[in-house]
Write an enzyme that holds these catalytic residues in place. Structure first.
Site, PDB file in Angstrom:
ATOM      1  N   ASP A   1       0.812  -1.212   0.000  1.00  0.00           N
ATOM      2  CA  ASP A   1       0.000   0.000   0.000  1.00  0.00           C
ATOM      3  C   ASP A   1       0.846   1.262   0.000  1.00  0.00           C
ATOM      4  O   ASP A   1       0.357   2.343  -0.335  1.00  0.00           O
ATOM      5  CB  ASP A   1      -0.929  -0.009   1.221  1.00  0.00           C
ATOM      6  CG  ASP A   1      -1.953   1.107   1.173  1.00  0.00           C
ATOM      7  OD1 ASP A   1      -2.647   1.215   0.142  1.00  0.00           O
ATOM      8  OD2 ASP A   1      -2.064   1.867   2.158  1.00  0.00           O
TER       9      ASP A   1
ATOM     10  N   MET B   1      -8.220   5.806   2.708  1.00  0.00           N
ATOM     11  CA  MET B   1      -8.300   6.982   1.843  1.00  0.00           C
ATOM     12  C   MET B   1      -7.020   7.232   1.052  1.00  0.00           C
ATOM     13  O   MET B   1      -6.954   8.170   0.266  1.00  0.00           O
ATOM     14  CB  MET B   1      -8.602   8.220   2.699  1.00  0.00           C
ATOM     15  CG  MET B   1      -9.960   8.197   3.364  1.00  0.00           C
ATOM     16  SD  MET B   1     -11.324   8.160   2.161  1.00  0.00           S
ATOM     17  CE  MET B   1     -11.079   9.717   1.318  1.00  0.00           C
ATOM     18  N   ARG B   2      -5.988   6.394   1.255  1.00  0.00           N
ATOM     19  CA  ARG B   2      -4.739   6.648   0.548  1.00  0.00           C
ATOM     20  C   ARG B   2      -4.925   6.530  -0.962  1.00  0.00           C
ATOM     21  O   ARG B   2      -4.308   7.270  -1.731  1.00  0.00           O
ATOM     22  CB  ARG B   2      -3.648   5.691   1.037  1.00  0.00           C
ATOM     23  CG  ARG B   2      -2.297   5.955   0.373  1.00  0.00           C
ATOM     24  CD  ARG B   2      -1.179   5.124   0.952  1.00  0.00           C
ATOM     25  NE  ARG B   2      -0.772   5.623   2.252  1.00  0.00           N
ATOM     26  CZ  ARG B   2      -0.864   4.946   3.388  1.00  0.00           C
ATOM     27  NH1 ARG B   2      -1.378   3.725   3.361  1.00  0.00           N
ATOM     28  NH2 ARG B   2      -0.482   5.467   4.525  1.00  0.00           N
ATOM     29  N   ALA B   3      -5.781   5.606  -1.396  1.00  0.00           N
ATOM     30  CA  ALA B   3      -5.995   5.435  -2.833  1.00  0.00           C
ATOM     31  C   ALA B   3      -6.560   6.706  -3.459  1.00  0.00           C
ATOM     32  O   ALA B   3      -6.150   7.108  -4.556  1.00  0.00           O
ATOM     33  CB  ALA B   3      -6.934   4.257  -3.079  1.00  0.00           C
TER      34      ALA B   3
ATOM     35  N   VAL C   1      -3.698   9.287  -3.671  1.00  0.00           N
ATOM     36  CA  VAL C   1      -2.717   8.941  -4.706  1.00  0.00           C
ATOM     37  C   VAL C   1      -3.300   9.161  -6.095  1.00  0.00           C
ATOM     38  O   VAL C   1      -2.629   9.674  -6.999  1.00  0.00           O
ATOM     39  CB  VAL C   1      -2.249   7.482  -4.526  1.00  0.00           C
ATOM     40  CG1 VAL C   1      -1.404   7.041  -5.715  1.00  0.00           C
ATOM     41  CG2 VAL C   1      -1.450   7.332  -3.247  1.00  0.00           C
TER      42      VAL C   1
END
Length: 708
Positions: free
Chosen positions: A193, A274-276, A279
């Site tokens: 991730d 929420m990282r997706a 990014v």
């Protein structure tokens, strides 16, 4: 220093080059993970990227690459005063798979720190990579404790080195780039991730593409400097475009429509956290800047999803990463693009023009999907290459009965016709099996072992460089000598002979070798489905515990090594899925094959301890090529494994109201326990010992047990 292969000379690999260039434009994207088979120019493209990055302004003499305009206030070489800075090329630092912890984070001189109170610190690779690229080849083979350090540094943007109350901190913000071959095993989800983007690469099967790869490779080997000079113009153009895109990046507008497209896409593919979303937003913005636009369009969001989501979507560990492009288009079509502002026409992506290259060959002979470089050639597969997009192979026409290709009809010796492969039942959480004693193998999560990390169990004199100080033992060793050493102040007089290394206990990964009965006695469809489900569950457990696995099957007249020991647990799952059944039961041959495989693996990796898992109902109806009584051969083979201290467990697959107990007798010969399929479940009421005893029964005990 050897001349690196030019980035623009790599044939094809459009997605790989684009992902690397987007990170060059916006390092906040978060790096790239390149997945693919060997010889597909993965390492070549990554190593060539550093030549395209702009120079870095640094404080002269600072080992931690502080920026003159904003130096790190906690820099170990600081504080830095005002003054002119210098410039140097961006670094690409390689982290070897076998690197030590001190090589990665740096080393602190413990002796000087205790005796003099001086923070004598030697920077590691994280300091060298600050404001540059940290490249990890075969990142999936990296040890767990190094992965933990990388995760901490990537999350905090800083590296901390602490030794018994003495600590050093320095900034460590870098572009993380990793390459891996999925056949060697998957990557831990936590580290997976942390990579902003992922790219799948594969070798091309087109002769024209491969010819161009070979032509450029040979030209580079004959004259590296001359080859690089012929591509210097293209390199300068791409370098200038990266600088221009970086300058344009702050002006790119990410509108509400683009944000809705990003949020809907991440929600539609059920990605965690929420990282997706973040990014994807950064990637889409970098794509617009790279195209010379100041507005993010739907095409940018689509490309960002194909690069940022395949490794983040929720999936089974044995599923290949991929994205359903039809579903992606359906989600994006709900939100039409806003009217674009007056933007300059986008420039074509360098390296994809059909014009001839400097070597006289076509720059891209087969379009944007071919590949090349000194490592080999290959094409980029569609990003939607997940299991849902795969087409089943066409069924071959049945050959006539008298044709040489016609399958041989099973004979009476085989014990019946071959049964078609059945799908495994749903996997479940299994009880933990472990090897007794204290090992010294590779870090993992199965059996007890002496490791660099874990709970402290004692102290010893350091055998090399001191890494983990045992403070109490060090003070105890130095205390009796203080008067003789002329101690005058409050501090202890410490000498090198006083230092003690802490010994720690953690967990190791093992070699889990499966020996699976695929004979006719296992061929009942429901039964074999349950057996495959149990083995799949154990494979999933091995994946989570960082084990190597191997798979032996036996049926008919022989045993077969279906999968040599490997870290790729999903490869074992694929072999299991296609496993046919039928024929007689050469159980003894299966055990002898296991003995041979373990003997070879012991020579290759003597520190990795094996765990043998035999999945059978215990019947033995064939002695295979060895000949003789099948049951006697089975007993002798089992006792041979037990005599060599191999830890074993038998999964008893016998079912029905009448049971012969043959699997229990086999387990007794192997010196381990037998567990039923139901007893293998972690939530079952049946008990299963965790530590399998390896005590070898005496011949008398064998005789007594058989008599009983």
């Amino acid at each position: 220093m050897s001349t690196p292969y030019p980035f623009t000379a790599v044939v094809g690999q459009t997605d790989l080059r684009l992902a690397l260039l987007l990170n060059a434009v916006s390092p906040a994207v978060g790096g790239v993970l390149v997945r693919g088979e060997k010889g597909t120019a993965k390492s070549t493209a990554v190593r060539a990227l550093s030549a395209l990055l702009p120079q870095v302004d640094v404080v002269p003499g600072c080992r931690f690459s502080c920026a003159p305009a904003a130096p790190d206030p906690d820099c170990p070489d600081g504080p830095h005063g005002a003054g002119p800075g210098g410039a140097r090329p961006a670094r690409m630092v390689e982290l070897p798979v076998g690197a030590s912890e001190d090589r990665l984070v740096g080393a602190l001189d413990i002796e000087r720190a205790l005796a003099e109170g001086v923070k004598a610190f030697e920077p590691g690779l994280l300091a060298d990579a600050h404001r540059g690229i940290l490249y990890v080849d075969e990142v999936n083979l990296l040890h767990d404790h190094l992965i933990d350090l990388l995760l901490d540094a990537a999350a905090m943007g800083a590296s901390y080195v602490e030794r018994e109350g003495v600590s050093v901190r320095h900034a460590a913000r870098f572009l993380l780039v990793g390459t891996m071959n999925p056949e060697e095993g998957e990557l831990r989800p936590q580290l997976l991730d942390r990579f902003g983007l992922t790219v799948e690469v594969a070798a091309s099967r087109e002769p024209a593409q491969r010819v161009e790869v070979v032509r450029r490779r040979l030209s580079y080997e004959d004259d590296p400097a001359g080859f690089a000079a012929r591509w210097s113009g293209d390199e300068s153009e791409v370098r200038a475009r990266v600088v221009a895109a970086r300058a344009l990046l702050p002006q790119v507008r990410l509108g509400d429509t683009a944000l809705l497209q990003i949020a809907a896409t991440c929600a539609g593919f059920e990605v965690d956290g929420m990282r997706a979303d973040i990014v994807m937003a950064r990637t889409a913005t970098a794509l617009a800047a790279w195209a010379g636009r100041t507005a993010v369009l739907k095409e940018d969001v689509r490309q960002a999803a194909l690069l940022a989501l395949p490794h983040r979507r929720r999936r089974n560990p044995f599923d290949a990463p991929g994205l359903d492009e039809d579903k992606l288009d359906e989600i994006l079509d709900r939100f039409p693009d806003e009217e674009p502002e007056n933007d300059p026409d986008p420039e074509p992506d360098p390296g994809t023009d059909p014009e001839p290259g400097p070597d006289g060959g076509p720059e891209n002979p087969q379009g944007p999907d071919d590949d090349g470089g000194p490592d080999g050639g290959g094409g980029v597969p569609p990003q939607g290459g997940g299991p849902q997009d795969e087409q089943p192979p066409a069924e071959p026409a049945e050959a006539p009965a008298d044709s040489p290709e016609a399958p041989r009809q099973p004979s009476a010796q085989d014990g019946g016709p071959e049964q078609a492969a059945v799908r495994p039942a749903e996997p479940f959480r299994t009880k933990m099996l472990s090897v007794p004693g204290l090992g010294e193998g590779a870090a993992g999560r199965r059996s007890r072992a002496r490791t660099a990390h874990g709970r402290t169990t004692g102290a010893q004199r350091p055998r090399g460089q001191l890494t983990k100080l045992h403070l109490a033992a060090t003070v105890h060793a130095a205390a009796p000598h203080q008067k003789a050493r002329g101690r005058a102040g409050r501090g202890l007089v410490i000498r090198k002979d006083d230092l003690r290394q802490a010994t720690r206990e953690g967990r190791e990964g093992n070699l889990v070798l499966f020996v699976v009965d695929a004979s006719g006695s296992m061929a009942a469809r429901q039964r074999m489905s349950a057996v495959k489900g149990a083995v799949l569950s154990l494979l999933l457990d091995a994946y989570q515990r960082r084990d190597k696995v191997g798979l032996i099957t036996f049926r008919g007249a022989a045993a077969q090594l279906a999968l040599p020991p490997t870290s790729s647990v999903d490869a074992a799952a694929a072999r299991l899925e296609k496993l046919p059944t039928g024929g007689r039961t050469p159980l003894g041959s299966g055990l002898l094959k296991a003995h041979e495989v373990l003997r070879i693996e012991r020579l290759r990796d003597p520190s990795r301890r094996p765990l043998l898992v035999v999945v059978t109902d215990g019947r033995a109806t064939s002695a295979g090529a060895v000949g003789g009584d099948p049951r006697e051969l089975t007993a002798r083979s089992a006792r041979l494994l037990a005599a060599e201290g191999v830890t074993s467990v038998v999964v008893d697959c016998e079912s029905g109201p009448v049971r012969l107990g043959l699997a229990g007798a086999l387990a007794a010969d192997l010196g381990g326990p037998a567990v039923t399929l139901d007893g293998l479940r972690a939530d079952s009421l049946a008990g299963l010992v965790k530590d399998v005893r390896t005590a070898v029964p005496t011949p008398a005990s064998h005789t007594t047990r058989r008599a009983a």
